[in-house]
Design an enzyme around this catalytic site. Structure first.
Site, PDB file in Angstrom:
ATOM      1  N   SER A 113       0.800  -1.228   0.000  1.00 12.13           N
ATOM      2  CA  SER A 113       0.000   0.000   0.000  1.00 12.13           C
ATOM      3  C   SER A 113       0.837   1.285   0.000  1.00 12.13           C
ATOM      4  O   SER A 113       1.605   1.507  -0.912  1.00 12.13           O
ATOM      5  CB  SER A 113      -0.950  -0.034   1.186  1.00 12.13           C
ATOM      6  N   HIS A 114       0.701   2.054   1.069  1.00 12.72           N
ATOM      7  CA  HIS A 114       1.350   3.373   1.125  1.00 12.72           C
ATOM      8  C   HIS A 114       2.802   3.289   1.602  1.00 12.72           C
ATOM      9  O   HIS A 114       3.463   4.306   1.726  1.00 12.72           O
ATOM     10  CB  HIS A 114       0.553   4.287   2.050  1.00 12.72           C
ATOM     11  N   ASP A 278      -2.876   6.409  -3.243  1.00 12.66           N
ATOM     12  CA  ASP A 278      -1.691   5.771  -2.665  1.00 12.66           C
ATOM     13  C   ASP A 278      -1.133   4.657  -3.550  1.00 12.66           C
ATOM     14  O   ASP A 278      -1.593   4.447  -4.674  1.00 12.66           O
ATOM     15  CB  ASP A 278      -1.996   5.237  -1.256  1.00 12.66           C
ATOM     16  N   ASP A 280      -1.372   1.420  -3.820  1.00 13.90           N
ATOM     17  CA  ASP A 280      -2.231   0.402  -4.419  1.00 13.90           C
ATOM     18  C   ASP A 280      -3.602   0.933  -4.819  1.00 13.90           C
ATOM     19  O   ASP A 280      -4.491   0.156  -5.175  1.00 13.90           O
ATOM     20  CB  ASP A 280      -2.381  -0.793  -3.480  1.00 13.90           C
ATOM     21  N   ASP A 282      -6.098   2.430  -3.159  1.00 12.34           N
ATOM     22  CA  ASP A 282      -7.328   2.386  -2.353  1.00 12.34           C
ATOM     23  C   ASP A 282      -7.520   3.642  -1.501  1.00 12.34           C
ATOM     24  O   ASP A 282      -8.602   3.859  -0.965  1.00 12.34           O
ATOM     25  CB  ASP A 282      -7.411   1.092  -1.512  1.00 12.34           C
ATOM     26  N   ARG A 283      -6.495   4.464  -1.357  1.00 10.72           N
ATOM     27  CA  ARG A 283      -6.658   5.683  -0.551  1.00 10.72           C
ATOM     28  C   ARG A 283      -6.878   6.902  -1.437  1.00 10.72           C
ATOM     29  O   ARG A 283      -6.493   6.906  -2.601  1.00 10.72           O
ATOM     30  CB  ARG A 283      -5.410   5.944   0.288  1.00 10.72           C
ATOM     31  N   LYS A 377     -11.555  -0.216   0.125  1.00  9.67           N
ATOM     32  CA  LYS A 377     -11.676   1.224  -0.039  1.00  9.67           C
ATOM     33  C   LYS A 377     -11.213   1.558  -1.453  1.00  9.67           C
ATOM     34  O   LYS A 377     -10.501   0.774  -2.078  1.00  9.67           O
ATOM     35  CB  LYS A 377     -10.884   1.973   1.024  1.00  9.67           C
TER      36      LYS A 377
END
Ligand code: VG1
Ligand code: CO
Length: 529
Positions: A113-114, A278, A280, A282-283, A377
């Site tokens: 992710s982030h 982000d 991946d 999702d943010r 998300k």
């Protein structure tokens, strides 16, 4: 297909956190480390023989290599079809959609992710179930338990698969399908939002936008949707080329790591709307000219305006937020007379509520918002939601937010992160908080009297499961809150997160700097730990 059984050494640290197993690349590259974890996942699942598995990741360093290994292990364990994003790429929400759309048994998402990427950065792997959402806690616990006793894994002797050509190939009974990473997701977005209105608003110049993909997965998605479908100029996109190391940056869309976008949005040259996503995808970070929208406010505003969006025109069943997310959305739910659920941090806790149709929208303070449409998300979904709102309401982001505060009051909010804390110190802080919460209720600190103090324990109303130790909540008589919890996504030491909020009903006082407005509570929080 020749299948080998490999004797392996057992690892004892493969405990998935808030969102999958995340470790330094160097940890993942240890002999058989990835192989073991993938086998531990498959060993914990049942009845997947001949069914399909979705595979894709955010494109970070080690993504392609990992996918080749996973293909061979999945083949050896009896999956019937592997559906893989072209070049191994799938954003997390797109992977969720693909699992649902093609009725797959589940999916493996490769992402941290982030967290920063590259040879010295982080890697991660997460299993999603057939509803498209992250595996629930009972599954992730089972993966960990299995990994601690695993002695063998199975792997098929196959050549590396070419991931850049779309199409299906068969190797004996196994089908391998490489799909366009973007097309299905873009179609889903078109089914939710008013693309004609968006196109007209963007092409007429009513809405100008700046989107920062942070050199991560959303670049190709943003180009297809904003530029090719909605007609935005190509220079509306920044860092739209996914890079293995995310350009050496931290792909976390917030005011610190997306500061170039933030500087632009607070300058004279600011477009109508600014956003970032982000690693991946999702943010989301939402900004307007001269304003940053906190994720907690964003969730509340989306809920309050949902019926303006074609996909939500018939209204919301209910909403949910993670425990540390501000109570702004609770106020909206109250006004709409719909239920509002409080869940532990992490998207896996929303899955049951969404599946049972108890909620339509949900979100977290950590720049995550989503809905019924997938079980993750979704960053670009949130961006399109805001663009659709601006186009419908014919108002700036600033005006939309200020009107919202005038109607509902403002939940002034801030999160403070203390990163790379020595684990033993972090544990001591948590133990000391556990002792203090016994005696805190009814004590008064300046203008703040403690109403309740507890350690959050979640009871899932759908499957009856319980998740304990989800962080400490201290609530005050005036509605303010302080929350403490340890992060479950870090890879170095421990990260202590402190979440602080205070309700301000008086619109004359809505323009305060949160750090100043929350100063007393921040001091109090530090005193408690
Ligand atoms: C963080 C966030 C949490 C989010 C998780 C995964 O977890 O606080 O809200 O769901 O990251 O997001 P933690 O345990 O570090 O606080 V992502 O974009 O990494 O999939
Ligand atoms: Co993410």
């Amino acid at each position: 297909m020749h299948i080998k059984t490999i004797l392996t050494q057992t690892y004892h640290d493969q405990n998935p956190g808030t969102s999958g197993l995340r470790k330094k690349v160097s940890v993942f590259k240890q002999v058989n480390y990835l192989e073991n974890f993938v086998q531990a996942i498959f060993d914990s699942l049942e009845n997947y023989q001949e069914k399909s598995l979705v595979i894709g990741g955010d494109g970070r360093y080690f993504n392609q290599e990992a996918i080749q290994i996973i293909i061979k292990i999945a083949a050896a364990n009896g999956f019937g079809e592997l559906i893989i994003g072209q070049n191994g790429l799938l954003s997390t929400p797109a992977a969720s959609h693909i699992i649902r759309k093609y009725g797959a048994f589940g999916g493996l998402i490769l992402s941290a992710s982030h967290n920063p990427a590259g040879e010295h950065g982080d890697f991660g792997i997460k299993y999603n179930i057939n509803n498209g959402g992250p595996a629930p806690e009972k599954d992730t616990l089972a993966f960990f338990e299995r990994s601690k006793t695993l002695e063998h894994y199975k792997i098929a002797e196959l050549p590396d698969i070419n991931l850049d050509e779309i199409g299906t190939q068969s190797i004996e009974a196994l089908k391998i399908t490489i799909i366009d990473s973007v097309a299905d997701y873009a179609e889903l977005m078109q089914s939710i939002f008013d693309f004609d209105l968006l196109k007209q608003s963007i092409q007429s110049g009513y809405i100008t936008l700046a989107f920062d993909a942070m050199s991560a997965i959303t670049g190709p998605y943003a180009k297809h949707i904003f530029v090719d479908m909605l007609g935005a100029p190509i220079d509306s996109l920044n860092n739209a080329q996914p890079l293995e190391d995310f350009g050496g940056h931290h792909p976390d869309p917030n005011l610190i790591y997306a500061h170039e976008l933030a500087d632009l949005m607070f300058s004279d040259k600011a477009p109508t709307f600014g956003a970032a996503s982000d690693g991946d995808g999702d943010r989301n970070m939402i900004m307007g000219k001269g304003i940053f929208v906190t994720p907690s406010d964003s969730l509340a505003i989306l809920a309050a305006n949902a019926t303006l969006i074609p996909g939500y025109a018939s209204g919301l069943k209910g909403v949910a937020r993670s425990m540390p997310t501000s109570q702004a959305v609770d106020r909206v739910a109250k006004k709409l007379n719909i239920p509002c659920y409080e869940t532990p941090t992490g998207w896996k806790f929303f899955g049951n509520l969404l599946d049972a149709d108890k909620i339509t929208l949900c979100g977290e303070e950590s720049f995550g918002t989503g809905s019924q449409h997938v079980r993750e998300k979704d960053g670009l979904w949130a961006v399109l939601f805001w663009l659709n709102l601006i186009a419908r309401r014919r108002q700036s982001v600033l005006d939309i937010v200020e009107e919202h505060w005038q109607t509902f009051g403002r939940d002034i909010y801030s999160r403070h992160d203390y990163e790379a804390v020595e684990s033993s110190i972090a544990q001591e802080i948590m133990s000391s908080l556990r002792e203090q919460i016994q005696t805190l209720p009814h004590q008064t600190f300046g203008e703040y009297t403690v109403k309740y103090a507890d350690e959050f324990c979640y009871h899932d109303s759908v499957d009856g499961s319980t998740s304990a130790n989800q962080g400490f909540r201290i609530g005050f008589e005036n509605g303010s809150r302080i929350v403490f919890r340890l992060s479950g996504t870090g890879t170095v030491g421990a990260t202590l997160r402190i979440y602080i909020e205070r309700f301000e009903p008086d619109s004359e006082k809505h323009h305060q700097d949160p750090q100043i407005a929350l100063a007393q509570l921040i001091e109090l929080a530090e005193q408690f730990c």
